[in-house]
Design a protein around this motif. Structure first.
Motif, PDB file in Angstrom:
ATOM      1  N   VAL A 123      -4.503   8.288   8.596  1.00  0.00           N
ATOM      2  CA  VAL A 123      -4.268   9.600   7.981  1.00  0.00           C
ATOM      3  C   VAL A 123      -3.934  10.609   9.072  1.00  0.00           C
ATOM      4  O   VAL A 123      -4.695  10.795  10.030  1.00  0.00           O
ATOM      5  N   ILE A 170       1.278   4.296  -2.779  1.00  0.00           N
ATOM      6  CA  ILE A 170       1.241   5.741  -2.478  1.00  0.00           C
ATOM      7  C   ILE A 170       2.418   6.440  -3.162  1.00  0.00           C
ATOM      8  O   ILE A 170       2.257   7.481  -3.802  1.00  0.00           O
ATOM      9  N   GLU A 198       0.822  -1.209   0.000  1.00  0.00           N
ATOM     10  CA  GLU A 198       0.000   0.000   0.000  1.00  0.00           C
ATOM     11  C   GLU A 198       0.862   1.267   0.000  1.00  0.00           C
ATOM     12  O   GLU A 198       0.550   2.242  -0.693  1.00  0.00           O
ATOM     13  N   LEU A 233      -3.635  13.614  -1.172  1.00  0.00           N
ATOM     14  CA  LEU A 233      -3.925  12.197  -1.405  1.00  0.00           C
ATOM     15  C   LEU A 233      -4.630  11.568  -0.213  1.00  0.00           C
ATOM     16  O   LEU A 233      -5.500  10.713  -0.369  1.00  0.00           O
ATOM     17  N   ARG A 244      -3.869   9.349   2.090  1.00  0.00           N
ATOM     18  CA  ARG A 244      -3.847   7.894   2.111  1.00  0.00           C
ATOM     19  C   ARG A 244      -3.056   7.339   3.296  1.00  0.00           C
ATOM     20  O   ARG A 244      -2.837   6.136   3.373  1.00  0.00           O
ATOM     21  N   SER A 267       1.481   4.200   5.186  1.00  0.00           N
ATOM     22  CA  SER A 267       0.140   3.689   4.900  1.00  0.00           C
ATOM     23  C   SER A 267      -0.678   3.494   6.168  1.00  0.00           C
ATOM     24  O   SER A 267      -1.669   2.765   6.164  1.00  0.00           O
TER      25      SER A 267
END
Length: 210
Positions: free
Chosen positions: A172, A90, A86, A151, A153, A169
């Motif tokens: 947030v 990103i 993940e 973003l 993410r 990841s």
């Protein structure tokens, strides 16, 4: 029978005459064939490099991820932990947005001992092989940092005075900013006790998930 032969011959001629149309039809039917994600990066400390496709469509290439995990290994001990795809996604997405052809990584996976040595947070995503400290030229610092924040993410840490941006990841959140290498002053907002408890729960959930 003659009509069938005529139809097949006509179709074959059409395919030879318009290969682009055939390829376009194939891409529409199998979109994952045209969704390969290629990444090029090097570890600034070890000099190890990766260049290649790590994902095609929904499928991550296990061999490529194993190679990435070795490149992003703990530089003090050489310890390797499977990296979270993940956070690689990103980085790839930010690279596409900001037109990066290669990334220089200052820190990937950290063992607990290495994390203590660099005064990392006790619950750092680096410990889970889910964080990257990306070396960032001053001229691109603000644009890349803003793109990472938009973003939304995972975590984004801005360190303009040290010339790098942290992405992970995990939950947030954001911190850092300001300084001579960047004009953006993004700081983590003061949280209420309830919000701090929620953040701790989110971190615990992320750890359990991995």
């Amino acid at each position: 029978m003659r009509r069938r032969i005529f139809f097949l011959a006509t179709a074959a001629a059409g395919m030879l005459a318009a290969p682009g149309a055939v390829h376009a039809a194939t891409r529409r039917r199998f979109p994952e064939l045209s969704a390969a994600r290629r990444l090029q990066l090097r570890h600034a400390a070890s000099g190890a490099k990766f260049s290649g496709i790590y994902r095609t469509g929904q499928s991550v290439d296990p061999g490529a991820m194993a190679e990435l995990s070795e490149v992003l290994a703990d530089t003090r001990t050489g310890a390797v932990r499977p990296f979270d795809p993940e956070v690689i996604d990103i980085l790839w997405e930010l690279g596409q947005q900001q037109k990066f052809t290669e990334f220089a990584i200052l820190s990937g996976y950290r063992t607990p001992a290495t994390n203590r040595a660099v005064h990392g947070a006790g619950d750092s995503q680096h410990l889970r092989a889910a964080a990257l400290d990306v070396e960032m030229p001053a001229a691109k610092f603000d644009a890349f940092g803003e793109a990472a924040l938009r973003l939304a993410r995972g975590g984004v840490g801005l360190y303009p005075q040290h010339g790098f941006i942290h992405v992970d990841s995990g939950p947030v959140r954001r911190w850092g900013g300001g300084g001579p290498a960047g004009t953006m002053a993004v700081r983590a907002p003061k949280l209420s006790p309830a919000e701090e408890r929620l953040n701790r729960l989110a971190e615990a959930w992320a750890a359990a998930r991995r």
